[in-house]
Design a protein around this motif. Structure first.
Motif, PDB file in Angstrom:
ATOM      1  N   PRO A 146       0.820  -1.214   0.000  1.00 44.41           N
ATOM      2  CA  PRO A 146       0.000   0.000   0.000  1.00 44.41           C
ATOM      3  C   PRO A 146       0.855   1.264   0.000  1.00 44.41           C
ATOM      4  O   PRO A 146       1.996   1.258   0.471  1.00 44.41           O
ATOM      5  N   GLU A 147       0.307   2.307  -0.564  1.00 47.46           N
ATOM      6  CA  GLU A 147       0.992   3.594  -0.539  1.00 47.46           C
ATOM      7  C   GLU A 147       1.164   4.040   0.916  1.00 47.46           C
ATOM      8  O   GLU A 147       0.279   3.834   1.749  1.00 47.46           O
ATOM      9  N   PRO A 148       2.313   4.631   1.239  1.00 46.16           N
ATOM     10  CA  PRO A 148       2.543   5.027   2.633  1.00 46.16           C
ATOM     11  C   PRO A 148       1.609   6.149   3.080  1.00 46.16           C
ATOM     12  O   PRO A 148       1.342   7.095   2.335  1.00 46.16           O
ATOM     13  N   THR A 149       1.103   6.001   4.275  1.00 46.24           N
ATOM     14  CA  THR A 149       0.295   7.044   4.919  1.00 46.24           C
ATOM     15  C   THR A 149       0.831   7.230   6.333  1.00 46.24           C
ATOM     16  O   THR A 149       1.729   6.506   6.784  1.00 46.24           O
ATOM     17  N   ARG A 150       0.247   8.127   7.049  1.00 42.47           N
ATOM     18  CA  ARG A 150       0.688   8.369   8.423  1.00 42.47           C
ATOM     19  C   ARG A 150       0.237   7.253   9.363  1.00 42.47           C
ATOM     20  O   ARG A 150       0.664   7.209  10.517  1.00 42.47           O
ATOM     21  N   TYR A 151      -0.618   6.359   8.861  1.00 45.48           N
ATOM     22  CA  TYR A 151      -1.194   5.329   9.731  1.00 45.48           C
ATOM     23  C   TYR A 151      -0.697   3.903   9.446  1.00 45.48           C
ATOM     24  O   TYR A 151      -0.956   3.003  10.254  1.00 45.48           O
ATOM     25  N   ASN A 152      -0.081   3.661   8.287  1.00 49.45           N
ATOM     26  CA  ASN A 152       0.189   2.274   7.907  1.00 49.45           C
ATOM     27  C   ASN A 152       1.665   1.890   7.895  1.00 49.45           C
ATOM     28  O   ASN A 152       2.067   0.958   7.210  1.00 49.45           O
ATOM     29  N   ALA A 153       2.486   2.609   8.638  1.00 44.22           N
ATOM     30  CA  ALA A 153       3.919   2.319   8.642  1.00 44.22           C
ATOM     31  C   ALA A 153       4.201   0.888   9.104  1.00 44.22           C
ATOM     32  O   ALA A 153       5.006   0.168   8.503  1.00 44.22           O
ATOM     33  N   LYS A 154       3.535   0.432  10.167  1.00 40.57           N
ATOM     34  CA  LYS A 154       3.774  -0.917  10.681  1.00 40.57           C
ATOM     35  C   LYS A 154       3.277  -1.974   9.700  1.00 40.57           C
ATOM     36  O   LYS A 154       3.915  -3.023   9.520  1.00 40.57           O
ATOM     37  N   GLU A 155       2.128  -1.707   9.067  1.00 40.01           N
ATOM     38  CA  GLU A 155       1.606  -2.647   8.072  1.00 40.01           C
ATOM     39  C   GLU A 155       2.577  -2.799   6.914  1.00 40.01           C
ATOM     40  O   GLU A 155       2.855  -3.923   6.464  1.00 40.01           O
ATOM     41  N   ARG A 156       3.102  -1.691   6.415  1.00 39.62           N
ATOM     42  CA  ARG A 156       4.053  -1.726   5.308  1.00 39.62           C
ATOM     43  C   ARG A 156       5.338  -2.434   5.715  1.00 39.62           C
ATOM     44  O   ARG A 156       5.885  -3.241   4.957  1.00 39.62           O
ATOM     45  N   GLU A 157       5.809  -2.145   6.911  1.00 39.24           N
ATOM     46  CA  GLU A 157       7.032  -2.770   7.398  1.00 39.24           C
ATOM     47  C   GLU A 157       6.862  -4.290   7.500  1.00 39.24           C
ATOM     48  O   GLU A 157       7.738  -5.051   7.103  1.00 39.24           O
ATOM     49  N   TRP A 158       5.696  -4.724   8.014  1.00 43.62           N
ATOM     50  CA  TRP A 158       5.440  -6.166   8.132  1.00 43.62           C
ATOM     51  C   TRP A 158       5.376  -6.825   6.765  1.00 43.62           C
ATOM     52  O   TRP A 158       5.955  -7.892   6.548  1.00 43.62           O
ATOM     53  N   LEU A 159       4.671  -6.187   5.807  1.00 43.78           N
ATOM     54  CA  LEU A 159       4.498  -6.775   4.493  1.00 43.78           C
ATOM     55  C   LEU A 159       5.824  -6.819   3.730  1.00 43.78           C
ATOM     56  O   LEU A 159       6.132  -7.809   3.050  1.00 43.78           O
ATOM     57  N   ILE A 160       6.631  -5.778   3.839  1.00 40.62           N
ATOM     58  CA  ILE A 160       7.943  -5.754   3.182  1.00 40.62           C
ATOM     59  C   ILE A 160       8.814  -6.888   3.716  1.00 40.62           C
ATOM     60  O   ILE A 160       9.477  -7.602   2.956  1.00 40.62           O
ATOM     61  N   ASP A 161       8.796  -7.071   5.038  1.00 41.21           N
ATOM     62  CA  ASP A 161       9.590  -8.141   5.646  1.00 41.21           C
ATOM     63  C   ASP A 161       9.069  -9.509   5.219  1.00 41.21           C
ATOM     64  O   ASP A 161       9.854 -10.420   4.917  1.00 41.21           O
ATOM     65  N   ALA A 162       7.733  -9.677   5.185  1.00 38.72           N
ATOM     66  CA  ALA A 162       7.140 -10.962   4.794  1.00 38.72           C
ATOM     67  C   ALA A 162       7.457 -11.280   3.336  1.00 38.72           C
ATOM     68  O   ALA A 162       7.771 -12.426   2.992  1.00 38.72           O
ATOM     69  N   LYS A 163       7.361 -10.282   2.460  1.00 39.94           N
ATOM     70  CA  LYS A 163       7.676 -10.499   1.048  1.00 39.94           C
ATOM     71  C   LYS A 163       9.140 -10.913   0.887  1.00 39.94           C
ATOM     72  O   LYS A 163       9.470 -11.754   0.038  1.00 39.94           O
ATOM     73  N   ARG A 164      10.010 -10.323   1.682  1.00 42.75           N
ATOM     74  CA  ARG A 164      11.428 -10.672   1.615  1.00 42.75           C
ATOM     75  C   ARG A 164      11.661 -12.108   2.094  1.00 42.75           C
ATOM     76  O   ARG A 164      12.410 -12.859   1.483  1.00 42.75           O
ATOM     77  N   ARG A 165      10.984 -12.499   3.163  1.00 44.12           N
ATOM     78  CA  ARG A 165      11.167 -13.842   3.722  1.00 44.12           C
ATOM     79  C   ARG A 165      10.643 -14.923   2.783  1.00 44.12           C
ATOM     80  O   ARG A 165      11.209 -16.009   2.714  1.00 44.12           O
ATOM     81  N   TYR A 166       9.562 -14.636   2.070  1.00 42.86           N
ATOM     82  CA  TYR A 166       8.929 -15.651   1.234  1.00 42.86           C
ATOM     83  C   TYR A 166       9.208 -15.458  -0.249  1.00 42.86           C
ATOM     84  O   TYR A 166       8.579 -16.112  -1.086  1.00 42.86           O
ATOM     85  N   ALA A 167      10.151 -14.591  -0.580  1.00 43.70           N
ATOM     86  CA  ALA A 167      10.483 -14.368  -1.990  1.00 43.70           C
ATOM     87  C   ALA A 167      11.104 -15.621  -2.585  1.00 43.70           C
ATOM     88  O   ALA A 167      11.843 -16.356  -1.919  1.00 43.70           O
ATOM     89  N   LEU A 168      10.791 -15.885  -3.845  1.00 43.57           N
ATOM     90  CA  LEU A 168      11.350 -17.033  -4.549  1.00 43.57           C
ATOM     91  C   LEU A 168      12.720 -16.699  -5.113  1.00 43.57           C
ATOM     92  O   LEU A 168      12.955 -15.585  -5.592  1.00 43.57           O
TER      93      LEU A 168
END
Length: 202
Positions: A146-168
């Motif tokens: 998602p585009e960064p907002t003032r409210y979703n920093a933790k969501e973005r951080e979690w998703l970025i980390d998850a995508k990195r962990r499960y990347a092929l």
């Protein structure tokens, strides 16, 4: 796509003769593995690929290979890739244990032991219900950031980390294809902004 009243295919016609196929999903996966080998000449690669699924390979190997490809891998059934970067979202080797677990959890099918026609395997894989580790991981891989907002920093951080962990992991060829797809998508976006409607020949 087979109609509900059609039987699973188990033969092809080459030169007016019918040849039997053994399309257990393991055989097809072995075939695709050989098809990707670049250390073999095309004729040898085709013959060895067909040997994985055919008790008897026709003399006209090229025609047989074409018939098999048309049967198993029509253009619309090519492996799914995300639309934005051309990135694979699943891999039969890297995701093997998760796929086995998902089949056992969702269908009660033990892929270590049970035999499944390739069309059965791919249909069941494509329609796995939510709730398995495999479907959760694929969901993470395809989920847009998602585009960064003032409210979703933790969501973005979690998703970025998850995508990195499960990347092929990707081969050099796959990375090159992904770069080409990304460049093409970027070019189309720029053309649209310029009012050319995405026509590369305009």
């Amino acid at each position: 796509m087979l109609k509900l009243y059609e039987r699973l295919p188990d033969e092809i016609t080459v030169g007016g003769k019918q040849y039997a196929l053994d399309l257990d999903f393991r055989n097809v996966l072995r075939m695709t593995e050989i098809m990707q080998r670049e250390d073999l000449l095309a004729e040898s690669r085709n013959y060895l690929s067909l040997k994985c699924i055919m008790p008897k390979v026709p003399n006209n190997v090229a025609e047989a290979m074409k018939a098999v490809n048309n049967l198993l891998f029509p253009a619309k059934e090519k492996e799914k890739k995300s639309e934005d970067k051309g990135q694979k979202v699943t891999d039969y080797d890297q995701d093997a244990d998760m796929i086995r677990g998902a089949f056992l959890q969702s269908y009660g099918i033990n892929l270590w032991r049970e035999k499944l026609h390739w069309f059965e395997f791919t249909a069941l894989l494509a329609n796995l219900p939510e709730g398995s580790r495999y479907t959760d991981v694929v969901s993470i891989r395809i989920r847009p950031l998602p585009e960064p907002t003032r409210y979703n920093a933790k969501e973005r951080e979690w998703l970025i980390d998850a995508k990195r962990r499960y990347a092929l992991e990707m081969s050099e060829k796959e990375m090159e294809e992904a770069r080409d797809a990304s460049f093409h998508a970027t070019t189309l976006s720029l053309l649209k902004l310029a009012g050319r409607g995405g026509d590369l020949n305009a």
